[in-house]
Design a protein around this motif. Structure first.
Motif, PDB file in Angstrom:
ATOM      1  N   GLU A   1       0.850  -1.185   0.000  1.00 22.11           N
ATOM      2  CA  GLU A   1       0.000   0.000   0.000  1.00 22.11           C
ATOM      3  C   GLU A   1       0.887   1.237   0.000  1.00 22.11           C
ATOM      4  O   GLU A   1       1.968   1.243   0.568  1.00 22.11           O
ATOM      5  N   TRP A   2       0.407   2.262  -0.698  1.00 26.47           N
ATOM      6  CA  TRP A   2       1.162   3.504  -0.850  1.00 26.47           C
ATOM      7  C   TRP A   2       1.257   4.228   0.483  1.00 26.47           C
ATOM      8  O   TRP A   2       0.313   4.243   1.263  1.00 26.47           O
ATOM      9  N   LEU A   3       2.378   4.823   0.718  1.00 21.22           N
ATOM     10  CA  LEU A   3       2.592   5.612   1.930  1.00 21.22           C
ATOM     11  C   LEU A   3       2.759   7.070   1.517  1.00 21.22           C
ATOM     12  O   LEU A   3       3.523   7.371   0.600  1.00 21.22           O
TER      13      LEU A   3
ATOM     14  N   LEU B   1       3.952  -6.671   9.205  1.00 23.64           N
ATOM     15  CA  LEU B   1       4.803  -5.769   8.431  1.00 23.64           C
ATOM     16  C   LEU B   1       6.087  -6.485   8.017  1.00 23.64           C
ATOM     17  O   LEU B   1       6.823  -6.995   8.864  1.00 23.64           O
ATOM     18  N   ILE B   2       6.335  -6.541   6.709  1.00 24.47           N
ATOM     19  CA  ILE B   2       7.539  -7.168   6.175  1.00 24.47           C
ATOM     20  C   ILE B   2       8.608  -6.122   5.929  1.00 24.47           C
ATOM     21  O   ILE B   2       9.774  -6.325   6.221  1.00 24.47           O
ATOM     22  N   GLY B   3       8.198  -4.994   5.359  1.00 24.87           N
ATOM     23  CA  GLY B   3       9.175  -3.953   5.052  1.00 24.87           C
ATOM     24  C   GLY B   3       8.606  -2.907   4.125  1.00 24.87           C
ATOM     25  O   GLY B   3       7.392  -2.696   4.067  1.00 24.87           O
ATOM     26  N   TRP B   4       9.499  -2.273   3.388  1.00 28.94           N
ATOM     27  CA  TRP B   4       9.149  -1.144   2.534  1.00 28.94           C
ATOM     28  C   TRP B   4       9.765  -1.358   1.162  1.00 28.94           C
ATOM     29  O   TRP B   4      10.852  -1.906   1.041  1.00 28.94           O
ATOM     30  N   VAL B   5       9.063  -0.911   0.140  1.00 28.76           N
ATOM     31  CA  VAL B   5       9.580  -0.968  -1.222  1.00 28.76           C
ATOM     32  C   VAL B   5       9.656   0.472  -1.710  1.00 28.76           C
ATOM     33  O   VAL B   5       8.683   1.217  -1.607  1.00 28.76           O
TER      34      VAL B   5
ATOM     35  N   LEU C   1      13.023   7.414   5.045  1.00 34.67           N
ATOM     36  CA  LEU C   1      11.908   7.376   4.092  1.00 34.67           C
ATOM     37  C   LEU C   1      11.446   8.790   3.726  1.00 34.67           C
ATOM     38  O   LEU C   1      11.198   9.082   2.550  1.00 34.67           O
ATOM     39  N   ALA C   2      11.338   9.667   4.717  1.00 33.99           N
ATOM     40  CA  ALA C   2      10.877  11.042   4.467  1.00 33.99           C
ATOM     41  C   ALA C   2      11.839  11.781   3.538  1.00 33.99           C
ATOM     42  O   ALA C   2      11.399  12.483   2.613  1.00 33.99           O
TER      43      ALA C   2
ATOM     44  N   ASN D   1      12.423  13.845  -2.198  1.00 36.63           N
ATOM     45  CA  ASN D   1      13.192  13.884  -3.446  1.00 36.63           C
ATOM     46  C   ASN D   1      12.525  13.109  -4.575  1.00 36.63           C
ATOM     47  O   ASN D   1      13.180  12.689  -5.528  1.00 36.63           O
ATOM     48  N   GLY D   2      11.207  12.868  -4.466  1.00 39.07           N
ATOM     49  CA  GLY D   2      10.458  12.249  -5.547  1.00 39.07           C
ATOM     50  C   GLY D   2      10.336  10.741  -5.493  1.00 39.07           C
ATOM     51  O   GLY D   2       9.877  10.120  -6.444  1.00 39.07           O
ATOM     52  N   CYS D   3      10.697  10.143  -4.385  1.00 40.90           N
ATOM     53  CA  CYS D   3      10.624   8.690  -4.232  1.00 40.90           C
ATOM     54  C   CYS D   3       9.196   8.258  -3.883  1.00 40.90           C
ATOM     55  O   CYS D   3       8.497   8.941  -3.150  1.00 40.90           O
ATOM     56  N   THR D   4       8.790   7.113  -4.427  1.00 33.16           N
ATOM     57  CA  THR D   4       7.526   6.494  -4.065  1.00 33.16           C
ATOM     58  C   THR D   4       7.830   5.419  -3.022  1.00 33.16           C
ATOM     59  O   THR D   4       8.763   4.638  -3.193  1.00 33.16           O
ATOM     60  N   VAL D   5       7.053   5.383  -1.929  1.00 33.44           N
ATOM     61  CA  VAL D   5       7.271   4.402  -0.866  1.00 33.44           C
ATOM     62  C   VAL D   5       6.018   3.550  -0.702  1.00 33.44           C
ATOM     63  O   VAL D   5       4.904   4.070  -0.598  1.00 33.44           O
ATOM     64  N   LEU D   6       6.220   2.240  -0.680  1.00 28.78           N
ATOM     65  CA  LEU D   6       5.127   1.282  -0.504  1.00 28.78           C
ATOM     66  C   LEU D   6       5.410   0.437   0.733  1.00 28.78           C
ATOM     67  O   LEU D   6       6.532  -0.006   0.941  1.00 28.78           O
TER      68      LEU D   6
END
Length: 197
Positions: free
Chosen positions: A90-92, A113-117, A177-178, A183-188
């Motif tokens: 899911e998008w953060l 929670l497994i992690g972040w992509v 993450l912030a 800087n334009g990163c997408t975090v899931l």
């Protein structure tokens, strides 16, 4: 998530192994393209004799779900590969991330929670690379949780480097993450099983 971000060079397409192969990702990208074409009723007059379960040369070259030479895949391909392994993403948003107390509580108490992509913009310093490669390239990397639930450590898995970066607190993870998101990163967020808020 650790297995999924490991090398995709394994030639087996066995989903149960946990490893995500290039063959599987290519098949998912093709399935998505064919499904979109069917929904949009894309049918050219020169394609009349062709099997609609196969992509044409132009569909392979101009495919929005993968690039043939660079091996890049869309978020939809990643999402489907993870779904087949009972992992949801899911998008953060930056707003969710900046609610630090809530973020820290969710990280510590979410056993699924497994992690972040992360999908980060890539800019090359090399002049020749900038001329040859697409201008708006992006790169996938993952952050996975290791250690005990009460005091987890986070490890950044990036195929561009041999060294693994460790993040030793939830506050530092939130900061990491912030900074990328600004800087334009997408975090899931990747969780096992049913999607959690």
């Amino acid at each position: 998530l650790l297995q999924l971000t490991a090398s995709c060079e394994n030639n087996s397409s066995d989903v149960s192994s946990g490893y995500c192969t290039k063959l599987e990702l290519d098949c998912i990208a093709n399935e998505l393209t064919l499904a979109e074409n069917a929904l949009l009723s894309v049918d050219s007059s020169h394609d009349k004799g062709r099997n609609r379960n196969e992509l044409s040369l132009s569909e392979l070259i101009f495919n929005r779900h993968r690039t043939i030479l660079l091996g890049n895949y869309s978020v939809e391909v990643l999402e489907e590969a993870l779904r087949r392994r009972n992992v949801n993403i899911e998008w953060l948003t930056l707003d969710q991330l900046e609610e630090s107390a809530v973020f820290e509580h969710k990280c510590r108490n979410n056993k699924s929670l497994i992690g972040w992509v992360l999908n980060i913009p890539v800019s090359d310093e090399n002049f020749l690379k900038r001329l040859v490669l697409p201008k708006n390239r992006r790169h996938w990397l993952a952050i996975t949780k290791v250690g005990i639930e009460e005091d987890p450590c986070w490890v950044v898995l990036d195929s561009r480097t041999e060294q693994k970066e460790s993040i030793h607190s939830t506050f530092l993870l939130m900061t990491y993450l912030a900074n990328h998101m600004r800087n334009g990163c997408t975090v899931l967020k990747a969780t096992r099983g049913a999607v959690q808020s």
